[in-house]
Design an enzyme around this catalytic site. Sequence first.
Site, mmCIF file in Angstrom:
data_model
loop_
_atom_site.group_PDB
_atom_site.id
_atom_site.type_symbol
_atom_site.label_atom_id
_atom_site.label_comp_id
_atom_site.label_asym_id
_atom_site.label_seq_id
_atom_site.Cartn_x
_atom_site.Cartn_y
_atom_site.Cartn_z
ATOM 1 N N LEU A 239 -66.874 -4.268 43.942
ATOM 2 C CA LEU A 239 -66.735 -5.614 44.510
ATOM 3 C C LEU A 239 -65.812 -5.619 45.730
ATOM 4 O O LEU A 239 -65.720 -6.621 46.431
ATOM 5 C CB LEU A 239 -66.225 -6.598 43.450
ATOM 6 C CG LEU A 239 -67.207 -6.896 42.311
ATOM 7 C CD1 LEU A 239 -66.573 -7.815 41.277
ATOM 8 C CD2 LEU A 239 -68.495 -7.524 42.849
ATOM 9 N N ARG A 240 -65.099 -4.504 45.958
ATOM 10 C CA ARG A 240 -64.326 -4.251 47.191
ATOM 11 C C ARG A 240 -63.078 -5.110 47.374
ATOM 12 O O ARG A 240 -62.307 -4.844 48.282
ATOM 13 C CB ARG A 240 -65.203 -4.418 48.443
ATOM 14 C CG ARG A 240 -66.419 -3.499 48.477
ATOM 15 C CD ARG A 240 -66.042 -2.041 48.530
ATOM 16 N NE ARG A 240 -67.196 -1.193 48.814
ATOM 17 C CZ ARG A 240 -67.365 0.025 48.309
ATOM 18 N NH1 ARG A 240 -66.450 0.545 47.508
ATOM 19 N NH2 ARG A 240 -68.418 0.732 48.619
ATOM 20 N N ASP B 296 -74.251 0.934 40.687
ATOM 21 C CA ASP B 296 -73.368 1.554 41.689
ATOM 22 C C ASP B 296 -73.467 0.794 43.016
ATOM 23 O O ASP B 296 -73.466 1.398 44.096
ATOM 24 C CB ASP B 296 -73.681 3.047 41.889
ATOM 25 C CG ASP B 296 -72.543 3.774 42.601
ATOM 26 O OD1 ASP B 296 -71.488 3.155 42.853
ATOM 27 O OD2 ASP B 296 -72.713 4.971 42.917
ATOM 28 N N ASN C 72 -73.536 8.814 47.105
ATOM 29 C CA ASN C 72 -72.868 9.811 46.279
ATOM 30 C C ASN C 72 -72.929 9.417 44.809
ATOM 31 O O ASN C 72 -72.433 8.354 44.453
ATOM 32 C CB ASN C 72 -71.404 9.930 46.710
ATOM 33 C CG ASN C 72 -70.705 11.110 46.051
ATOM 34 O OD1 ASN C 72 -71.343 11.982 45.488
ATOM 35 N ND2 ASN C 72 -69.380 11.105 46.113
ATOM 36 N N HIS D 81 -71.117 -1.727 52.184
ATOM 37 C CA HIS D 81 -70.378 -1.246 53.350
ATOM 38 C C HIS D 81 -70.747 -2.118 54.547
ATOM 39 O O HIS D 81 -71.913 -2.463 54.721
ATOM 40 C CB HIS D 81 -70.752 0.201 53.676
ATOM 41 C CG HIS D 81 -70.257 1.198 52.678
ATOM 42 N ND1 HIS D 81 -68.914 1.476 52.501
ATOM 43 C CD2 HIS D 81 -70.919 1.966 51.790
ATOM 44 C CE1 HIS D 81 -68.790 2.399 51.549
ATOM 45 N NE2 HIS D 81 -69.980 2.705 51.089
ATOM 46 N N HIS E 135 -71.272 -0.685 36.578
ATOM 47 C CA HIS E 135 -70.792 0.048 37.749
ATOM 48 C C HIS E 135 -71.039 -0.750 39.034
ATOM 49 O O HIS E 135 -72.085 -0.616 39.663
ATOM 50 C CB HIS E 135 -71.526 1.394 37.792
ATOM 51 C CG HIS E 135 -70.898 2.395 38.696
ATOM 52 N ND1 HIS E 135 -70.826 3.735 38.391
ATOM 53 C CD2 HIS E 135 -70.308 2.274 39.913
ATOM 54 C CE1 HIS E 135 -70.230 4.393 39.359
ATOM 55 N NE2 HIS E 135 -69.917 3.528 40.309
ATOM 56 N N HIS F 276 -73.609 7.438 36.939
ATOM 57 C CA HIS F 276 -74.697 7.837 37.856
ATOM 58 C C HIS F 276 -75.184 9.288 37.727
ATOM 59 O O HIS F 276 -75.058 10.086 38.654
ATOM 60 C CB HIS F 276 -74.329 7.539 39.307
ATOM 61 C CG HIS F 276 -72.928 7.856 39.736
ATOM 62 N ND1 HIS F 276 -72.361 9.089 39.553
ATOM 63 C CD2 HIS F 276 -71.989 7.087 40.353
ATOM 64 C CE1 HIS F 276 -71.141 9.063 40.030
ATOM 65 N NE2 HIS F 276 -70.883 7.863 40.518
HETATM 66 ZN ZN LIG Z 1 -69.268 7.329 41.598
#
Ligand SMILES: [Zn+2]
Length: 434
Positions: free
Chosen positions: A59-60, A303, A276, A307, A56, A230
Amino acid sequence: MTSYLIRNAQLLGGPAQSILITDGVISEIGTGLTAEADVDIDAHGLIALPGLVDLHTHLREPGREDAETVLTGTQAAAKGGYTAVHAMANTFPVADTAGVVEQVWRLGRASGYCDVQPVGAVTVGLEGKKLAELGAMHDSAAGVRVFSDDGKCVDDAVIMRRALEYVKAFDGVVAQHAQEPRLTEGAQMNEGQVSGELGLGGWPAVAEEAIIARDVLLAAHVGSRLHVCHVSTAGSVEIIRWAKAKGWNVTAEVTPHHLLLTDELVRSYDPVYKVNPPLRTAEDVHALRTALADGTIDAVATDHAPHPAEDKDCEWAAAAMGMVGLETALSVVQQAMVDTGLLTWEGVADRMSHRPARIGRLSGHGRPVSVGEPANLVLFDPAYRGSVNPDSFASRSRNTPYRGLDLPGRVHATFLRGVATVLAGELVEQGELA
Ligand SMILES: [Zn+2]
């Protein structure tokens, strides 16, 4: 290819031994190795683990290269001891076609730091309305086997059922972000005592647990594979434990931050703690640790959610959700699981390499550290002590909740099929993967 002689590394379940790497393969292991190698590494005190596998990772790229690129994300992965990561599909454009997953896969090959296995979206545009081209993504060069709308929940039960049925044909798995959307409208943090005191919109545990309960039943009904992303609540653990006891094909992951941090941190109003699913209570953390230790939860998955500063350095309500995690995961797991006596290093290898590789069906990863295996390997120094300095991250983003915190351990070296991607804690410049 450069050959390496790793001297006196601590092997799992055995004495310190030396490891010879030639032509990308572990060619010898023993106490009295006499072979010559191009590079000699003194690994006294270092643990040799199989290369870590993340189920998870965000990598954007494409679309949010200001937050992360495949190159910087895989560099961060290598520094964290990873040799393979699954790249989530919530990019711009969304990875919902063979074209986009192949693009991400090619960018991974070009980076050379870590294998990138693209995750395909379950639904077109992550909109939850229409199944994406699951078969075409599987048949593409990227060979997608894991599908997820992560960031969003596949909340329509009929769509979820169809996805589970569809992926059976090629032994795929649907990885669900379990979040009942109506129950989490306007949610800002865990629903509980702290949210009540702070007056922030609550994200109740039942919104996660209701979806997991539905999905394990659906997976059992159609005889397919479900993976739960998650897991964050004690109640979710109970449902997964029940489903596994039934013999259903359900696996689950937990993030490092849900193993260590609680919603008490939100009292600071520092958006670095906004994530989240949200940070939960100490009771949830305890249940998650116990479940990871007893195998109810199969894997640790980061995860990793980079940002840029402008999306995090703002008031709580406006801030983006997510934390970076690749470069601190192993240290957090050492603190939460190993130093507490809950998990051995063999257990860490199982939850961070063997099992995630098996869930993703990555045949070249998650292999034991033994002769004849591809040299995907981490040398980890568990005695190292230092505080987390985000300015040293390879990731393009700095949104870590561990800034300035003392965490144990450090990745000393990472090898991807015998190529050193990290040596002495520093990245080694790479060319394109052969
Ligand atoms: Zn998620």
